[in-house]
Motif scaffolding. Structure first.
Motif, PDB file in Angstrom:
ATOM      1  N   ASP A  97       0.861  -1.182   0.000  1.00 49.70           N
ATOM      2  CA  ASP A  97       0.000   0.000   0.000  1.00 49.70           C
ATOM      3  C   ASP A  97       0.897   1.232   0.000  1.00 49.70           C
ATOM      4  O   ASP A  97       1.131   1.850   1.031  1.00 49.70           O
ATOM      5  N   VAL A  98       1.443   1.527  -1.174  1.00 47.57           N
ATOM      6  CA  VAL A  98       2.416   2.607  -1.332  1.00 47.57           C
ATOM      7  C   VAL A  98       1.713   3.791  -1.969  1.00 47.57           C
ATOM      8  O   VAL A  98       1.032   3.637  -2.976  1.00 47.57           O
ATOM      9  N   SER A  99       1.841   4.948  -1.354  1.00 43.73           N
ATOM     10  CA  SER A  99       1.221   6.144  -1.930  1.00 43.73           C
ATOM     11  C   SER A  99       2.303   7.126  -2.348  1.00 43.73           C
ATOM     12  O   SER A  99       3.434   7.061  -1.880  1.00 43.73           O
ATOM     13  N   GLN A 100       1.925   8.027  -3.233  1.00 47.14           N
ATOM     14  CA  GLN A 100       2.874   9.018  -3.739  1.00 47.14           C
ATOM     15  C   GLN A 100       2.834  10.238  -2.825  1.00 47.14           C
ATOM     16  O   GLN A 100       1.816  10.906  -2.720  1.00 47.14           O
ATOM     17  N   ALA A 101       3.945  10.510  -2.156  1.00 45.07           N
ATOM     18  CA  ALA A 101       4.004  11.649  -1.241  1.00 45.07           C
ATOM     19  C   ALA A 101       4.278  12.941  -1.990  1.00 45.07           C
ATOM     20  O   ALA A 101       3.826  14.010  -1.586  1.00 45.07           O
ATOM     21  N   SER A 102       5.017  12.853  -3.070  1.00 43.13           N
ATOM     22  CA  SER A 102       5.353  14.012  -3.902  1.00 43.13           C
ATOM     23  C   SER A 102       5.759  13.460  -5.261  1.00 43.13           C
ATOM     24  O   SER A 102       5.867  12.245  -5.411  1.00 43.13           O
ATOM     25  N   PRO A 103       6.011  14.334  -6.255  1.00 42.85           N
ATOM     26  CA  PRO A 103       6.374  13.802  -7.577  1.00 42.85           C
ATOM     27  C   PRO A 103       7.618  12.929  -7.559  1.00 42.85           C
ATOM     28  O   PRO A 103       7.811  12.118  -8.455  1.00 42.85           O
ATOM     29  N   SER A 104       8.474  13.080  -6.546  1.00 42.47           N
ATOM     30  CA  SER A 104       9.726  12.327  -6.549  1.00 42.47           C
ATOM     31  C   SER A 104       9.813  11.339  -5.390  1.00 42.47           C
ATOM     32  O   SER A 104      10.863  10.748  -5.170  1.00 42.47           O
ATOM     33  N   GLU A 105       8.731  11.165  -4.644  1.00 42.15           N
ATOM     34  CA  GLU A 105       8.833  10.414  -3.404  1.00 42.15           C
ATOM     35  C   GLU A 105       7.577   9.570  -3.204  1.00 42.15           C
ATOM     36  O   GLU A 105       6.471  10.013  -3.509  1.00 42.15           O
ATOM     37  N   SER A 106       7.772   8.361  -2.693  1.00 38.54           N
ATOM     38  CA  SER A 106       6.628   7.539  -2.319  1.00 38.54           C
ATOM     39  C   SER A 106       6.745   7.200  -0.839  1.00 38.54           C
ATOM     40  O   SER A 106       7.821   7.293  -0.250  1.00 38.54           O
ATOM     41  N   GLU A 107       5.636   6.810  -0.243  1.00 37.77           N
ATOM     42  CA  GLU A 107       5.663   6.522   1.182  1.00 37.77           C
ATOM     43  C   GLU A 107       4.680   5.418   1.513  1.00 37.77           C
ATOM     44  O   GLU A 107       3.753   5.120   0.748  1.00 37.77           O
ATOM     45  N   ALA A 108       4.915   4.798   2.651  1.00 44.44           N
ATOM     46  CA  ALA A 108       3.974   3.826   3.204  1.00 44.44           C
ATOM     47  C   ALA A 108       3.864   4.097   4.693  1.00 44.44           C
ATOM     48  O   ALA A 108       4.807   4.585   5.319  1.00 44.44           O
ATOM     49  N   ARG A 109       2.701   3.764   5.244  1.00 45.11           N
ATOM     50  CA  ARG A 109       2.444   4.057   6.651  1.00 45.11           C
ATOM     51  C   ARG A 109       2.118   2.754   7.374  1.00 45.11           C
ATOM     52  O   ARG A 109       1.339   1.945   6.885  1.00 45.11           O
ATOM     53  N   PHE A 110       2.748   2.578   8.522  1.00 40.55           N
ATOM     54  CA  PHE A 110       2.520   1.391   9.348  1.00 40.55           C
ATOM     55  C   PHE A 110       1.954   1.871  10.682  1.00 40.55           C
ATOM     56  O   PHE A 110       2.650   2.513  11.457  1.00 40.55           O
ATOM     57  N   ARG A 111       0.694   1.542  10.940  1.00 39.49           N
ATOM     58  CA  ARG A 111       0.053   2.038  12.149  1.00 39.49           C
ATOM     59  C   ARG A 111       0.007   0.954  13.216  1.00 39.49           C
ATOM     60  O   ARG A 111      -0.319  -0.197  12.925  1.00 39.49           O
ATOM     61  N   ILE A 112       0.354   1.327  14.425  1.00 42.09           N
ATOM     62  CA  ILE A 112       0.148   0.469  15.588  1.00 42.09           C
ATOM     63  C   ILE A 112      -0.942   1.137  16.418  1.00 42.09           C
ATOM     64  O   ILE A 112      -0.765   2.265  16.889  1.00 42.09           O
ATOM     65  N   ASP A 113      -2.079   0.452  16.555  1.00 35.92           N
ATOM     66  CA  ASP A 113      -3.229   1.101  17.188  1.00 35.92           C
ATOM     67  C   ASP A 113      -3.027   1.306  18.680  1.00 35.92           C
ATOM     68  O   ASP A 113      -3.484   2.289  19.243  1.00 35.92           O
ATOM     69  N   SER A 114      -2.393   0.360  19.336  1.00 38.86           N
ATOM     70  CA  SER A 114      -2.238   0.451  20.787  1.00 38.86           C
ATOM     71  C   SER A 114      -0.859  -0.089  21.141  1.00 38.86           C
ATOM     72  O   SER A 114      -0.645  -1.300  21.126  1.00 38.86           O
ATOM     73  N   VAL A 115       0.060   0.814  21.433  1.00 39.30           N
ATOM     74  CA  VAL A 115       1.426   0.362  21.683  1.00 39.30           C
ATOM     75  C   VAL A 115       1.511  -0.271  23.066  1.00 39.30           C
ATOM     76  O   VAL A 115       0.829   0.129  24.010  1.00 39.30           O
ATOM     77  N   SER A 116       2.346  -1.282  23.151  1.00 42.30           N
ATOM     78  CA  SER A 116       2.661  -1.909  24.426  1.00 42.30           C
ATOM     79  C   SER A 116       4.167  -1.825  24.614  1.00 42.30           C
ATOM     80  O   SER A 116       4.899  -1.403  23.714  1.00 42.30           O
ATOM     81  N   GLU A 117       4.640  -2.268  25.781  1.00 38.42           N
ATOM     82  CA  GLU A 117       6.086  -2.223  26.000  1.00 38.42           C
ATOM     83  C   GLU A 117       6.813  -3.089  24.975  1.00 38.42           C
ATOM     84  O   GLU A 117       7.960  -2.829  24.636  1.00 38.42           O
ATOM     85  N   GLY A 118       6.125  -4.106  24.467  1.00 41.07           N
ATOM     86  CA  GLY A 118       6.730  -4.952  23.450  1.00 41.07           C
ATOM     87  C   GLY A 118       6.979  -4.246  22.129  1.00 41.07           C
ATOM     88  O   GLY A 118       7.740  -4.735  21.297  1.00 41.07           O
ATOM     89  N   ASN A 119       6.324  -3.088  21.919  1.00 42.97           N
ATOM     90  CA  ASN A 119       6.537  -2.341  20.687  1.00 42.97           C
ATOM     91  C   ASN A 119       7.742  -1.419  20.774  1.00 42.97           C
ATOM     92  O   ASN A 119       8.175  -0.879  19.765  1.00 42.97           O
ATOM     93  N   ALA A 120       8.264  -1.195  21.986  1.00 43.63           N
ATOM     94  CA  ALA A 120       9.393  -0.285  22.136  1.00 43.63           C
ATOM     95  C   ALA A 120      10.630  -0.877  21.487  1.00 43.63           C
ATOM     96  O   ALA A 120      10.764  -2.096  21.361  1.00 43.63           O
ATOM     97  N   GLY A 121      11.525   0.005  21.082  1.00 45.51           N
ATOM     98  CA  GLY A 121      12.780  -0.465  20.500  1.00 45.51           C
ATOM     99  C   GLY A 121      13.014   0.141  19.139  1.00 45.51           C
ATOM    100  O   GLY A 121      12.257   0.985  18.672  1.00 45.51           O
ATOM    101  N   PRO A 122      14.088  -0.294  18.485  1.00 39.89           N
ATOM    102  CA  PRO A 122      14.465   0.298  17.204  1.00 39.89           C
ATOM    103  C   PRO A 122      13.683  -0.288  16.032  1.00 39.89           C
ATOM    104  O   PRO A 122      13.421  -1.489  15.982  1.00 39.89           O
ATOM    105  N   TYR A 123      13.332   0.571  15.116  1.00 39.66           N
ATOM    106  CA  TYR A 123      12.669   0.197  13.865  1.00 39.66           C
ATOM    107  C   TYR A 123      13.472   0.795  12.719  1.00 39.66           C
ATOM    108  O   TYR A 123      14.114   1.828  12.875  1.00 39.66           O
ATOM    109  N   ARG A 124      13.360   0.157  11.559  1.00 42.62           N
ATOM    110  CA  ARG A 124      13.951   0.764  10.370  1.00 42.62           C
ATOM    111  C   ARG A 124      13.171   0.328   9.146  1.00 42.62           C
ATOM    112  O   ARG A 124      12.444  -0.676   9.173  1.00 42.62           O
ATOM    113  N   CYS A 125      13.334   1.086   8.080  1.00 41.87           N
ATOM    114  CA  CYS A 125      12.627   0.818   6.829  1.00 41.87           C
ATOM    115  C   CYS A 125      13.591   0.281   5.789  1.00 41.87           C
ATOM    116  O   CYS A 125      14.778   0.586   5.797  1.00 41.87           O
ATOM    117  N   ILE A 126      13.017  -0.498   4.893  1.00 42.54           N
ATOM    118  CA  ILE A 126      13.732  -0.967   3.716  1.00 42.54           C
ATOM    119  C   ILE A 126      12.653  -1.097   2.638  1.00 42.54           C
ATOM    120  O   ILE A 126      11.471  -1.241   2.974  1.00 42.54           O
TER     121      ILE A 126
END
Length: 112
Positions: free
Chosen positions: A60-89
């Protein structure tokens, strides 16, 4: 960048960026959305945890600008298990990009 070589090396893909809305410090039980951005033409964005075996893929990739695309990952209710480092690829055929920098998510106890 000279592009007239016959033995043209495949161009390296730009590294994605990662950000979090509304921010990287989230009260327990609140929501957070990770936003991954990359160039146009991305087919799949992947949000990785510190262990590479834990990840979410989205097409589910959307166009953020003419030169850029983006995707959004939503976490509805964070828990302590969600803490920590994330990265995109991301995957832009025919190959995967490098990883973004790590973004550290902090989960704090809601004030009683």
């Amino acid at each position: 960048h000279m592009h007239h070589h016959h033995h043209h090396q495949e161009e390296d893909l730009p590294r994605p960026s990662i950000s979090a809305e509304p921010g990287t410090v989230i009260p327990l039980g609140s929501h957070v959305t990770f936003v991954c951005r990359g160039p146009v033409g991305v087919q799949t964005f992947r949000l990785e945890r510190e262990s590479r075996s834990t990840y979410n893929d989205t097409e589910d990739v959307s166009q953020a600008s003419p030169s850029e695309s983006e995707a959004r990952f939503r976490i509805d209710s964070v828990s302590e298990g969600n803490a920590g480092p994330y990265r995109c690829i991301y995957y832009k055929p025919p190959k995967w990009s490098e990883q973004s920098d790590y973004l550290e998510l902090l989960v704090k106890e809601a004030a009683a």
